[in-house]
Motif scaffolding. Structure first.
Motif, PDB file in Angstrom:
ATOM      1  N   ALA A  91     -10.624   1.270  -0.075  1.00 32.53           N
ATOM      2  CA  ALA A  91      -9.827   2.332  -0.697  1.00 32.53           C
ATOM      3  C   ALA A  91     -10.264   2.608  -2.127  1.00 32.53           C
ATOM      4  O   ALA A  91     -10.213   3.750  -2.598  1.00 32.53           O
ATOM      5  N   ARG A  92     -10.681   1.558  -2.824  1.00 28.72           N
ATOM      6  CA  ARG A  92     -11.036   1.730  -4.236  1.00 28.72           C
ATOM      7  C   ARG A  92     -12.048   0.663  -4.634  1.00 28.72           C
ATOM      8  O   ARG A  92     -11.974  -0.486  -4.211  1.00 28.72           O
ATOM      9  N   ILE A  93     -13.007   1.055  -5.469  1.00 27.54           N
ATOM     10  CA  ILE A  93     -13.992   0.123  -6.020  1.00 27.54           C
ATOM     11  C   ILE A  93     -13.998   0.267  -7.532  1.00 27.54           C
ATOM     12  O   ILE A  93     -14.074   1.381  -8.062  1.00 27.54           O
ATOM     13  N   ASN A 112       0.847  -1.184   0.000  1.00 30.45           N
ATOM     14  CA  ASN A 112       0.000   0.000   0.000  1.00 30.45           C
ATOM     15  C   ASN A 112       0.889   1.242   0.000  1.00 30.45           C
ATOM     16  O   ASN A 112       1.473   1.610   1.019  1.00 30.45           O
ATOM     17  N   ILE A 113       0.983   1.859  -1.161  1.00 22.88           N
ATOM     18  CA  ILE A 113       1.820   3.055  -1.266  1.00 22.88           C
ATOM     19  C   ILE A 113       0.985   4.310  -1.559  1.00 22.88           C
ATOM     20  O   ILE A 113       1.536   5.405  -1.702  1.00 22.88           O
ATOM     21  N   LYS A 114      -0.346   4.146  -1.611  1.00 24.10           N
ATOM     22  CA  LYS A 114      -1.204   5.274  -2.003  1.00 24.10           C
ATOM     23  C   LYS A 114      -2.242   5.670  -0.968  1.00 24.10           C
ATOM     24  O   LYS A 114      -2.583   6.850  -0.841  1.00 24.10           O
ATOM     25  N   PHE A 115      -2.766   4.695  -0.254  1.00 21.69           N
ATOM     26  CA  PHE A 115      -3.968   4.958   0.539  1.00 21.69           C
ATOM     27  C   PHE A 115      -3.675   4.977   2.035  1.00 21.69           C
ATOM     28  O   PHE A 115      -3.015   4.085   2.570  1.00 21.69           O
ATOM     29  N   ILE A 116      -4.179   5.996   2.695  1.00 20.54           N
ATOM     30  CA  ILE A 116      -4.082   6.102   4.147  1.00 20.54           C
ATOM     31  C   ILE A 116      -5.492   5.924   4.711  1.00 20.54           C
ATOM     32  O   ILE A 116      -6.416   6.656   4.356  1.00 20.54           O
ATOM     33  N   GLY A 117      -5.625   4.911   5.557  1.00 18.99           N
ATOM     34  CA  GLY A 117      -6.951   4.658   6.102  1.00 18.99           C
ATOM     35  C   GLY A 117      -6.884   3.673   7.250  1.00 18.99           C
ATOM     36  O   GLY A 117      -5.805   3.257   7.679  1.00 18.99           O
ATOM     37  N   ASP A 163     -10.356  -2.761  -3.391  1.00 18.37           N
ATOM     38  CA  ASP A 163      -9.127  -2.716  -2.612  1.00 18.37           C
ATOM     39  C   ASP A 163      -9.466  -2.315  -1.190  1.00 18.37           C
ATOM     40  O   ASP A 163     -10.186  -1.329  -0.966  1.00 18.37           O
ATOM     41  N   ILE A 164      -8.935  -3.072  -0.235  1.00 17.43           N
ATOM     42  CA  ILE A 164      -9.236  -2.850   1.173  1.00 17.43           C
ATOM     43  C   ILE A 164      -7.947  -2.613   1.937  1.00 17.43           C
ATOM     44  O   ILE A 164      -6.976  -3.380   1.803  1.00 17.43           O
ATOM     45  N   VAL A 165      -7.941  -1.569   2.754  1.00 19.84           N
ATOM     46  CA  VAL A 165      -6.757  -1.231   3.545  1.00 19.84           C
ATOM     47  C   VAL A 165      -6.565  -2.249   4.665  1.00 19.84           C
ATOM     48  O   VAL A 165      -7.503  -2.596   5.388  1.00 19.84           O
ATOM     49  N   CYS A 166      -5.342  -2.759   4.785  1.00 21.68           N
ATOM     50  CA  CYS A 166      -4.929  -3.568   5.929  1.00 21.68           C
ATOM     51  C   CYS A 166      -3.809  -2.831   6.639  1.00 21.68           C
ATOM     52  O   CYS A 166      -3.216  -1.909   6.090  1.00 21.68           O
ATOM     53  N   LYS A 167      -3.479  -3.242   7.855  1.00 29.20           N
ATOM     54  CA  LYS A 167      -2.493  -2.476   8.617  1.00 29.20           C
ATOM     55  C   LYS A 167      -1.101  -2.559   8.017  1.00 29.20           C
ATOM     56  O   LYS A 167      -0.267  -1.679   8.267  1.00 29.20           O
ATOM     57  N   ASP A 168      -0.838  -3.598   7.182  1.00 29.28           N
ATOM     58  CA  ASP A 168       0.490  -3.741   6.604  1.00 29.28           C
ATOM     59  C   ASP A 168       0.425  -4.073   5.115  1.00 29.28           C
ATOM     60  O   ASP A 168       1.278  -4.771   4.578  1.00 29.28           O
ATOM     61  N   GLY A 169      -0.600  -3.546   4.440  1.00 29.52           N
ATOM     62  CA  GLY A 169      -0.707  -3.781   3.011  1.00 29.52           C
ATOM     63  C   GLY A 169      -2.081  -3.447   2.480  1.00 29.52           C
ATOM     64  O   GLY A 169      -2.937  -2.901   3.198  1.00 29.52           O
ATOM     65  N   LEU A 170      -2.286  -3.784   1.213  1.00 30.24           N
ATOM     66  CA  LEU A 170      -3.557  -3.530   0.547  1.00 30.24           C
ATOM     67  C   LEU A 170      -4.075  -4.863   0.014  1.00 30.24           C
ATOM     68  O   LEU A 170      -3.376  -5.582  -0.696  1.00 30.24           O
ATOM     69  N   LEU A 171      -5.301  -5.206   0.377  1.00 29.45           N
ATOM     70  CA  LEU A 171      -5.915  -6.447  -0.085  1.00 29.45           C
ATOM     71  C   LEU A 171      -6.685  -6.152  -1.363  1.00 29.45           C
ATOM     72  O   LEU A 171      -7.687  -5.428  -1.352  1.00 29.45           O
ATOM     73  N   HIS A 172      -6.210  -6.726  -2.466  1.00 26.97           N
ATOM     74  CA  HIS A 172      -6.844  -6.535  -3.774  1.00 26.97           C
ATOM     75  C   HIS A 172      -7.795  -7.701  -4.003  1.00 26.97           C
ATOM     76  O   HIS A 172      -7.379  -8.822  -4.296  1.00 26.97           O
ATOM     77  N   VAL A 173      -9.089  -7.459  -3.861  1.00 24.75           N
ATOM     78  CA  VAL A 173     -10.111  -8.503  -3.921  1.00 24.75           C
ATOM     79  C   VAL A 173     -10.618  -8.630  -5.347  1.00 24.75           C
ATOM     80  O   VAL A 173     -11.169  -7.682  -5.910  1.00 24.75           O
ATOM     81  N   THR A 174     -10.443  -9.815  -5.939  1.00 23.21           N
ATOM     82  CA  THR A 174     -10.808 -10.028  -7.340  1.00 23.21           C
ATOM     83  C   THR A 174     -12.052 -10.903  -7.518  1.00 23.21           C
ATOM     84  O   THR A 174     -12.558 -11.028  -8.620  1.00 23.21           O
ATOM     85  N   ASP A 175     -12.516 -11.518  -6.448  1.00 27.34           N
ATOM     86  CA  ASP A 175     -13.724 -12.328  -6.517  1.00 27.34           C
ATOM     87  C   ASP A 175     -14.431 -12.230  -5.170  1.00 27.34           C
ATOM     88  O   ASP A 175     -13.866 -12.611  -4.142  1.00 27.34           O
TER      89      ASP A 175
END
Length: 299
Positions: free
Chosen positions: A263-265, A252-257, A271-283
């Motif tokens: 973060a993005r739909i 996660n280099i873009k979103f603060i949350g 895309d969902i913010v996690c404390k140590d990364g960004l979870l990119h949900v594809t399904d």
């Protein structure tokens, strides 16, 4: 020799196919009826294979029902194979087998006896593992071991991948054990009770994601309980269930949350913010078909 097979999932099918491939004698197949299969993850109607091959079969709801026990008694089996079957087989069925009742477990017994073994192995981050075939006794996966077969769980494997690997390993193991039985050279190994560990049951509610966990742990949960299991999920705005079937871990280099914040739909992912990364949900599955907005949270 008279034998009975009881089962309803992929490993049951693998055992039946192994039996057929080496002309192993099969006296009767017990298979869960389709109408009772809704809550069976990875259900396989093995009675269809039995029918195609002219093998007597019974479609059942509960194996311990008196009419099923009576069929088993009349057959007077030497072996009963209970493979991929979650119902506990009662003592009167166990006692009806002249030589023994054979079970299957997807872990290296005596390690990880018990429930939800496929899921727990992914959650525990286990890679090198084995499946086991053993004589069923009145304990929990505690009988003498007939054989084991190695398989490997990768870091990117989902539940369906693990199931496929277990099925492949179970087929190899089935061939070995069945051949040993036919050739009269079956060797058993007593389990070391001092090494025994136990996996406790899981329920669909255990798929609730704790967004305060690391992204690695969240991703493991998603992989572990994805299809054919009920799935990992978050509750959008606290009340609308969103099941996540497949996701990727990203930096996660873009979103603060906050953890769990969307973060993005897009049309095909979130895309969902996690404390140590960004979870990119594809399904994913939006159970209530609720409209989601960026900045709102999954809890």
């Amino acid at each position: 020799m008279k034998t009975i097979l009881i089962g309803c999932v992929g490993t049951s099918r693998m055992m039946l196919e192994a039996m057929l491939s080496i002309n192993f004698p099969i006296s009767h197949v017990f298979s869960v009826d389709e109408k009772y299969s809704n809550n069976i993850s990875g259900y396989q109607p093995i009675h269809r294979i039995a029918e195609e091959n002219g093998i007597p079969y019974t479609k059942i709801h509960k194996i311990n029902d008196s009419e099923n026990v009576e069929i088993i008694r009349r057959i007077e089996p030497d072996y009963i194979f209970v493979i991929g079957f979650s119902q506990l087989v009662e003592k009167e069925i166990i006692d009806s087998a002249k030589i023994g009742v054979v079970g299957f477990h997807p872990t290296p017994l005596p390690k990880m006896r018990g429930r939800a073994a496929n899921v727990w192995q992914v959650l525990l981050g286990i890679h090198e593992t084995k499946c086991s075939m053993f004589f069923i006794d009145e304990g929990v996966d505690s009988g003498d071991i007939l054989g084991q077969q190695e398989y490997y769980i990768d870091d990117e494997d989902y539940a369906i991948d693990v199931e496929r690997k277990i099925n492949e390993a179970s087929y190899k193991l089935s061939l070995k054990v069945l051949t040993d039985i036919m050739n009269g050279r079956l060797n058993t190994i007593k389990q070391n009770e001092d090494e025994a560990t136990y996996l406790l049951k899981r329920s669909p509610e255990d798929g609730l994601i704790n967004w305060d966990n690391s992204i690695t742990d969240i991703h493991r949960l998603i992989r572990a309980v994805s299809k054919p299991y009920p799935g990992a999920f978050g509750n959008y705005d606290g009340s609308h269930k969103i099941i996540i079937w497949h996701a990727e871990m990203q930096k996660n280099i873009k979103f603060i949350g906050m953890p769990g914040q969307i973060a993005r739909i897009s049309s095909d992912s979130i895309d969902i913010v996690c404390k140590d990364g960004l979870l990119h949900v594809t399904d994913y599955e939006n159970v209530d078909n609720v409209k989601m907005f960026e900045g709102h949270k999954l809890k």
